[in-house]
Structures are given as C-alpha cells and as structure tokens.
Design an enzyme around this catalytic site. Sequence first.
Site, PDB file in Angstrom:
ATOM      1  CG  HIS A  47    -110.145  83.252  -7.250  1.00 12.10           C
ATOM      2  ND1 HIS A  47    -111.496  83.458  -7.090  1.00 12.10           N
ATOM      3  CD2 HIS A  47    -109.575  83.595  -6.072  1.00 12.10           C
ATOM      4  CE1 HIS A  47    -111.722  83.923  -5.883  1.00 12.10           C
ATOM      5  NE2 HIS A  47    -110.589  84.012  -5.237  1.00 12.10           N
ATOM      6  CD  GLU A  50    -107.134  80.470  -3.670  1.00 12.01           C
ATOM      7  OE1 GLU A  50    -107.603  80.822  -2.572  1.00 12.01           O
ATOM      8  OE2 GLU A  50    -106.744  81.276  -4.538  1.00 12.01           O
ATOM      9  CG  HIS A  51    -112.740  80.149  -3.603  1.00 14.64           C
ATOM     10  ND1 HIS A  51    -113.728  80.810  -2.912  1.00 14.64           N
ATOM     11  CD2 HIS A  51    -111.758  81.044  -3.781  1.00 14.64           C
ATOM     12  CE1 HIS A  51    -113.350  82.052  -2.687  1.00 14.64           C
ATOM     13  NE2 HIS A  51    -112.159  82.226  -3.218  1.00 14.64           N
ATOM     14  CD  GLU A 127    -112.803  86.398  -3.520  1.00  9.38           C
ATOM     15  OE1 GLU A 127    -111.581  86.608  -3.340  1.00  9.38           O
ATOM     16  OE2 GLU A 127    -113.288  85.256  -3.682  1.00  9.38           O
TER      17      GLU A 127
END
Length: 420
Positions: A47, A50-51, A127
């Site tokens: 993840h 991906e950022h 997040e």
Amino acid sequence: MTATLHTLENGVRVICDPMPGLETIALSIVAGRGAAYEDPARSGWSHLMEHMVFKGAGGRSARDIVEVIESQGGSINAATGYERTSFQVRALKGGLDLGMSVLADLILRPTLDPADLTREKQVVAQEIAEAADAPDDYVFDLVQAAAWGEHPLARPILGTVDSVNAATVEGLAAWRSALYAADRLVVSAAGAVELDEVLALARRAFGDLPAAPGAPAFVVPAFVGGRKGQVRKLEQAQLVFMLPGVSAREDDYFALRIFAEVLGGGMSSRLFQEAREKRGLAYNIDAYADTYADIGALGVYAGCAASDAAETAKVCADQIVGLAERIEDAELARAKAQLKAHMFMAREQPLSRAEQAAGQALMFDRLYAPAELAAAVDAVTPDDLRRLGRTILGPARSASAILGAKGALKAGETFARALG
C-alpha cells in the site's frame, strides 16, 4: 465483440475488451501481488508503494502525473488488496496511449525520493489512525485478525505505523521489483479500444520488463477462528461474524455467493427480514462472501444497540444454521437472479469490466464469457448449498469481532454457542 487474452514473450498478459458505441476507455494494470505476500516486517509496504509511485515517476512530479491525465478529460487511481494491486485510468476515446505511458511510468519508473517517503509515511500514519477511528471499518480488521491467525490475511492492508516507518527507499525499490514482475502483471483495456493498438502499446511499455526476484513465499492460509472485542463508547455496537468457506477456484464458489445472497444480500434476505423487519434489532445487517485464490469465508455484519448485540448474534447464527439445512425454491431463484444482475450490471462499466477480466487472468489464466458465468450460477442446486453448509459449519470454528459497550462483547460467545 468478445474480450481476448494474449501473453507477451516475457509473460505479461494483455486483455483487450472492445465495447462498441462507447466514447471512453478504461485501462487497468494489475499486479497479482498484494498485502497477503508481505512478511510482518514489510506489512503495509504494498500500500505504501502504491502511494509512493504517485509522488513522482518517469520525470513527472506528483502534480504533473494528475494534470497530464486530467487535462485530457481523464482520471487516475489505484488500489491495494490482499492478492493484487491495480492502477487505473479512465479517459476519452484516443487516450489509451497517454494512459499506458503514465501507468507504465508509475509501475516501472517511480522516483522514490527519500523526502517524499518521509512525508508519505506521515500520510499513511494518518490513514491508519482514520481507519481505527471508523468503527464500521475497524471491526473488519479485527475479524480478519480473529479468523486468520498469524497469516498476512490477519493483518490490515495499511500495515502498522511501526512497519511503515521501517520502510526505506532501497527496501521499497526491491519490493517494487517483486510486486510488479512480468509474470504477475496484467494489462487490461476495455471500452473504445482496438486489439492492435492495445498490444502494440503494451509491448512498448512492458515488453522488456524482465523476470524479478519473487516476493516472500506465499503460505496458504488456514481459517483459525477466535474472538476479538474492544470496549468503545459508541452509539451502536459493531458486530462481524465469520465462518470458513471455499476459495474462488473451488466448484462451490457460486454456491457460497448464493448462500451469502440468500442470507443477507438484500432487503428480501433472511437476515434483513428477521433481524430488521420482524425484530427491529438492526438498521444495517448483511452477509458477504470473502474469497481468495486458496481459501474463503462467509461473513455477516450488523450494527445494533449494545443491549441487542447478543440477540442479534443468535439471530445471525440461527439463520446460517437454518439456511444450511434448507433453502426455498423461490429464495434460490431470487438469489440467482440477483447475482447475475450484479455481474452483468458491472459489465456495463468499462473499468469494472477491465478489472474483472484482469482478475480472471490472474486467477485462472483465462477469460470467462458472461454466458459461461450465468450457466455456473444457474447450475447451483439445493444439494450444493446443503453440502456447502456442512463445509461452513463442519469445523465448529467461527471468528467474531465486536466493538462497543462492554455488555456487547458477549455477542461473540453467543454466536459461537448458537451454531451448535
């Protein structure tokens, strides 16, 4: 026209799915790796990666990446799951070349600047905090932890603050190579697209991508089961119950989907009618099938008053046991119609269509025609559902996650006891 699947010399798979009459395209580039392949030290790195690719790639800044797509009327996005990571562009007809170029840069040529990494760790930490503050999200992290023991499926896709903070530019670069290697990459285009162009652009962008060292060896998960609970001052108790199911590759996959549909798939479902309409226990209650390549589960979610948590749990268990024993012909027919409607409605959206095809290529190395899927749904019988019911209830294992007032926490034990 039908979708076609092709494989480049280096193993990259390419799907072209023309949709006559459309004036837009959807491009999804999907890697068949995600959080389920992470070891504990790298939890959340898929993840985070991906950022990071959106912070700069192929000589473009973060702002340039977005503006170059949006200036042509398009949009760009990405998503990380347990078993795959996807990068998506929606654009007007003629936007495939630009979309392919930008997504290839993200996947193959990210900048990975140390200063960007420091800032993005802070973003991901927020997040993670936001997810923990949303009880109707966090309860699903808890039930994953209860169901899957020490397997990566038990860990949140976002990872932890500590594991994310441990990431370095060098470590992420190595992880990127493992995630996005040629043999696990699918380029899927749908809408106003033509095969020759899709193949030529995919070959230009990814044809030279070499094989790469693999991610950590994948361990097939086992459903462990157990109970997780947290006392929180909430207006509603959040309940999730999970039972072992079947994988996406097993013959009873559609039986599991239908079982979930009858149990809690809509307003005519057993749970909605019994828990909400008849007893007034819950405003939100539903069931779902959670399937992976090698294993699956049946899940139930409910939000209710803490004082009603135990009764709601018993209703959920009773309805599962009852459905495992008998299904009415009208229920079965209605569930089949609903499931086919969900599948076919999704096929009317180019991005959903591209993503669905990519998933089939990764899971089965082939594409399924809609008629073939519909036939598989229609073939499910009451005997199939009874057999599946024995699979679900046979191991006498369940997982539960409860968030809410202290009195609600006994709902997990109530659910397990009511299963018999």
